[in-house]
Enzyme design. Sequence first.
Site, mmCIF file in Angstrom:
data_model
loop_
_atom_site.group_PDB
_atom_site.id
_atom_site.type_symbol
_atom_site.label_atom_id
_atom_site.label_comp_id
_atom_site.label_asym_id
_atom_site.label_seq_id
_atom_site.Cartn_x
_atom_site.Cartn_y
_atom_site.Cartn_z
ATOM 1 N N GLY A 1 44.331 46.786 43.456
ATOM 2 C CA GLY A 1 43.306 45.803 43.778
ATOM 3 C C GLY A 1 42.423 45.492 42.585
ATOM 4 N N SER A 2 41.168 45.246 42.873
ATOM 5 C CA SER A 2 40.251 44.761 41.832
ATOM 6 C C SER A 2 39.919 45.788 40.762
ATOM 7 C CB SER A 2 38.963 44.249 42.471
ATOM 8 O OG SER A 2 39.229 43.073 43.213
ATOM 9 N N THR A 3 40.266 47.064 40.979
ATOM 10 C CA THR A 3 40.047 48.038 39.899
ATOM 11 C C THR A 3 40.899 47.686 38.682
ATOM 12 O OG1 THR A 3 41.728 49.563 40.760
ATOM 13 C CG2 THR A 3 39.456 49.909 41.499
ATOM 14 N N PHE A 4 42.023 46.986 38.920
ATOM 15 C CA PHE A 4 42.898 46.610 37.802
ATOM 16 C C PHE A 4 42.261 45.531 36.928
ATOM 17 C CE2 PHE A 4 46.470 44.494 35.718
ATOM 18 C CZ PHE A 4 47.175 45.578 35.237
ATOM 19 N N LYS A 5 41.204 44.898 37.402
ATOM 20 C CA LYS A 5 40.561 43.833 36.626
ATOM 21 C C LYS A 5 40.007 44.348 35.299
ATOM 22 C CE LYS A 5 39.486 41.009 40.675
ATOM 23 N NZ LYS A 5 38.468 40.612 41.663
#
Length: 486
Positions: free
Chosen positions: A216-220
Amino acid sequence: MNKPLRRIAIFCGLLVLALLIRDNWLQYVRADELNTHKLNRRVQIERYAHERGNIIVDGKAVTGSVETDDTDFTYKRTYVNGPMWAPVTGYASQAYDANQLEKLQDGILSGNSDQLFFDRTMSMFTGDKKKGGNVVTTLNGKAQEAAFEGLGDKKGAVAAIDPRTGKILALASTPSYDPSSFAGYSAKDEKAWIALEKDKDKPKLNRALRETYPPGSTFKVVTAAAALEYGAVDDIDAATETPEPYILPGTRTPMVNHAGGCENASLNEAMRVSCNSVFAKLGDDVSRDKMVEMAERFGFNNPEIDTPVRAAASVYDKNMSRDGNAQSSIGQFNTAATPLQMAMVTAAIANDGRLMKPYMIDKLESPTLDVIQANEPEEMSRPISAKNAQLLQQMMENVVENGTGSNARISGVKVGGKTGTAQHGENNSKNPYAWFISYAKGDNGSPVAVAVVVEDSNARRDDISGGGLAAPIAKAVMKAVLDEQE
């Protein structure tokens, strides 16, 4: 010698030669194979004929051995707080062999390693009983306790690393199991094993190392690192050319934002409120091949990350289409990561761009506590420059101070983080995964980086978020490490 006798002598000689060849084949060529064969009961009997060495945390044994009344097995393995430490120790069972540290370091723990030859030789002269050596881990007991208790009855995992060294500080996975429950080979042990094998929640699965999830957004933070390294962004506070809605390349599908104010949002602001559109566009601007390159610098697509327990390979697809790459850039589509991998990403950022190889064995000791092998920190890669790592720290600290990661704040300490809520299931039908990655920073750098994933909980779907479910667990783990350093 007459002809019949000569023939008999030659025949007998051939038989003796065949016997010698067969004997040498078994004793030398196939020795290791037969010694480790699952049906060779003698190996198991010898393994438990004496006290097994221990796995050590904070100077205390989290394993033990107890004498039995059994005619075959003199000792049986025991565990202290077995469910909490199972993702670290693994199990050693008289009936079901062993796994993880118990298996990988069996030679040391059983006393049969060549490294303990001198100790075995000396014990023959002194008359001392044979005993295994010890495996001293890098784990932090308080951090592990905070991780395990924080997960509680939720399904999930926590991985925590010291960014400066790569030492693994916590490795928790829930639901868990008690390795003591099937350490023997009685009917009771068999019943416990079968129950675990049938459990649909897979308590024996080490989710921190062996399960991959859409991050999810942790990969951003990886996408932001790529944007900075490859020049797609020069100023983290400058407006980006991101339309609203942003249409995925090659499609008519708009990228959905769950935050407001994402049109032309700066990288810093997009990180703070977690704008999908900005990061999807940046992933496309950088290109798939450059995104793959950056992900691999952090450890993705590497099937040989050994701690020494091997972690499952995290994945960033090398062959996807442009729209797939845009979706992967926000941690969806085919992107998959272990909690350890996301802790490694966070650790590299916190350590000014240096990624240290993660490891959980500090040293190996002989039965007399002499050090026979010590592990030292080892640099694995430098995914990003120190300058860009510090810009990422600035953005992640903004997330905690002013954005979605406020539940991870610790008074008097700089904390950087990133929330993530990853969709999964057909048409996103299942409850999302709640993620949080973070680090705490003091005067001497960052002593801890954490990744938390909550796979399932009793919370309503609308209440599931990385900031709400995972951030408090990360905070507790970081605080446990910081408190021990005071």
